[in-house]
Design an enzyme around this catalytic site. Sequence first.
Site, PDB file in Angstrom:
ATOM      1  N   HIS A   1     -58.173  35.551 -28.638  1.00  0.00           N
ATOM      2  CA  HIS A   1     -57.547  36.477 -29.580  1.00  0.00           C
ATOM      3  C   HIS A   1     -56.033  36.310 -29.545  1.00  0.00           C
ATOM      4  O   HIS A   1     -55.419  36.528 -28.498  1.00  0.00           O
ATOM      5  CB  HIS A   1     -57.908  37.919 -29.204  1.00  0.00           C
ATOM      6  CG  HIS A   1     -59.357  38.228 -29.374  1.00  0.00           C
ATOM      7  ND1 HIS A   1     -59.815  39.079 -30.337  1.00  0.00           N
ATOM      8  CD2 HIS A   1     -60.456  37.798 -28.688  1.00  0.00           C
ATOM      9  CE1 HIS A   1     -61.133  39.171 -30.256  1.00  0.00           C
ATOM     10  NE2 HIS A   1     -61.546  38.397 -29.265  1.00  0.00           N
TER      11      HIS A   1
ATOM     12  N   CYS B   1     -53.902  38.207 -30.725  1.00  0.00           N
ATOM     13  CA  CYS B   1     -53.247  39.483 -30.434  1.00  0.00           C
ATOM     14  C   CYS B   1     -53.083  39.686 -28.924  1.00  0.00           C
ATOM     15  O   CYS B   1     -52.235  40.469 -28.503  1.00  0.00           O
ATOM     16  CB  CYS B   1     -53.998  40.650 -31.075  1.00  0.00           C
ATOM     17  SG  CYS B   1     -55.725  40.794 -30.596  1.00  0.00           S
TER      18      CYS B   1
ATOM     19  N   GLN C   1     -64.529  41.738 -32.328  1.00  0.00           N
ATOM     20  CA  GLN C   1     -65.538  40.795 -31.835  1.00  0.00           C
ATOM     21  C   GLN C   1     -66.870  41.488 -31.560  1.00  0.00           C
ATOM     22  O   GLN C   1     -67.938  40.919 -31.818  1.00  0.00           O
ATOM     23  CB  GLN C   1     -65.016  40.096 -30.584  1.00  0.00           C
ATOM     24  CG  GLN C   1     -65.956  39.041 -30.043  1.00  0.00           C
ATOM     25  CD  GLN C   1     -65.349  38.275 -28.884  1.00  0.00           C
ATOM     26  OE1 GLN C   1     -64.131  38.146 -28.778  1.00  0.00           O
ATOM     27  NE2 GLN C   1     -66.191  37.758 -28.009  1.00  0.00           N
TER      28      GLN C   1
ATOM     29  N   CYS D   1     -58.451  39.802 -36.526  1.00  0.00           N
ATOM     30  CA  CYS D   1     -58.517  41.073 -35.813  1.00  0.00           C
ATOM     31  C   CYS D   1     -58.090  42.191 -36.757  1.00  0.00           C
ATOM     32  O   CYS D   1     -57.020  42.122 -37.364  1.00  0.00           O
ATOM     33  CB  CYS D   1     -57.589  41.004 -34.601  1.00  0.00           C
ATOM     34  SG  CYS D   1     -57.129  42.587 -33.908  1.00  0.00           S
ATOM     35  N   GLU D   2     -58.923  43.197 -36.892  1.00  0.00           N
ATOM     36  CA  GLU D   2     -58.603  44.284 -37.813  1.00  0.00           C
ATOM     37  C   GLU D   2     -57.472  45.175 -37.300  1.00  0.00           C
ATOM     38  O   GLU D   2     -56.913  45.956 -38.066  1.00  0.00           O
ATOM     39  CB  GLU D   2     -59.837  45.121 -38.119  1.00  0.00           C
ATOM     40  CG  GLU D   2     -60.336  45.974 -36.992  1.00  0.00           C
ATOM     41  CD  GLU D   2     -61.575  46.774 -37.367  1.00  0.00           C
ATOM     42  OE1 GLU D   2     -61.721  47.869 -36.829  1.00  0.00           O
ATOM     43  OE2 GLU D   2     -62.393  46.314 -38.183  1.00  0.00           O
ATOM     44  N   HIS D   3     -57.124  45.062 -36.036  1.00  0.00           N
ATOM     45  CA  HIS D   3     -56.060  45.900 -35.486  1.00  0.00           C
ATOM     46  C   HIS D   3     -54.667  45.331 -35.728  1.00  0.00           C
ATOM     47  O   HIS D   3     -53.711  46.088 -35.858  1.00  0.00           O
ATOM     48  CB  HIS D   3     -56.264  46.098 -33.983  1.00  0.00           C
ATOM     49  CG  HIS D   3     -57.566  46.742 -33.663  1.00  0.00           C
ATOM     50  ND1 HIS D   3     -58.363  46.338 -32.612  1.00  0.00           N
ATOM     51  CD2 HIS D   3     -58.237  47.751 -34.261  1.00  0.00           C
ATOM     52  CE1 HIS D   3     -59.446  47.079 -32.571  1.00  0.00           C
ATOM     53  NE2 HIS D   3     -59.403  47.930 -33.561  1.00  0.00           N
ATOM     54  N   HIS D   4     -54.549  43.993 -35.758  1.00  0.00           N
ATOM     55  CA  HIS D   4     -53.232  43.365 -35.877  1.00  0.00           C
ATOM     56  C   HIS D   4     -53.145  42.346 -37.014  1.00  0.00           C
ATOM     57  O   HIS D   4     -52.088  41.774 -37.253  1.00  0.00           O
ATOM     58  CB  HIS D   4     -52.855  42.663 -34.563  1.00  0.00           C
ATOM     59  CG  HIS D   4     -52.877  43.576 -33.385  1.00  0.00           C
ATOM     60  ND1 HIS D   4     -53.951  43.636 -32.510  1.00  0.00           N
ATOM     61  CD2 HIS D   4     -51.983  44.491 -32.945  1.00  0.00           C
ATOM     62  CE1 HIS D   4     -53.708  44.540 -31.583  1.00  0.00           C
ATOM     63  NE2 HIS D   4     -52.528  45.076 -31.815  1.00  0.00           N
TER      64      HIS D   4
END
Length: 183
Positions: free
Chosen positions: A140, A142, A112, A71-74
């Site tokens: 996920h 996250c 995703q 995940c590019e956010h976390h």
Amino acid sequence: MANLIKELLIELGEDPEREGLKKTPMRVAKAYQYLTKGYREDIDKVLNGAVFNEKYNEMVVVKNIDFFSLCEHHLLPFYGKVHIAYIPNGKIVGLSKIPRIVEVFSRRLQVQERLTQQIADTLNEYLNPKGVAVVIEARHLCMIMRGVEKQNSVATTSAMHGIFVEDAKTRDEFMHLISEDLT
């Protein structure tokens, strides 16, 4: 990258010189190089000429392709299954190339939704088929181990091109095929 990981360990309150952590910065650097290898791969080389002229015009489905991504956010993993179909329009691709395309895009920092679209767009571009359909089901971390902490949640995304958008019967056939255990 190893130096950054060493600094991260210090920021977390750890001692990077502790026995169990001495090699951790290098291990993590190597792991991230592997987990993001998709940035260094080229679709043309992955396909390696395995697109063939063929008059077959029925649905080709490859389902239950395992994938792992970050995940590019976390920077936490998400993983699951990819289901893909296309209807040829004079060209087919070697079946083993389909999971390889998934691997290229999943081994990048991702969301995703983009992953789903990239796979569909790539098959559409290289094969110019009558239609392409991609469905991804993923868990996920996250969402599972932080944030809302919902351990049984599964995110589903889809991307459709051509006849899968235009014809409900074709889309329904694909959805039926990926939901049934035909083996």
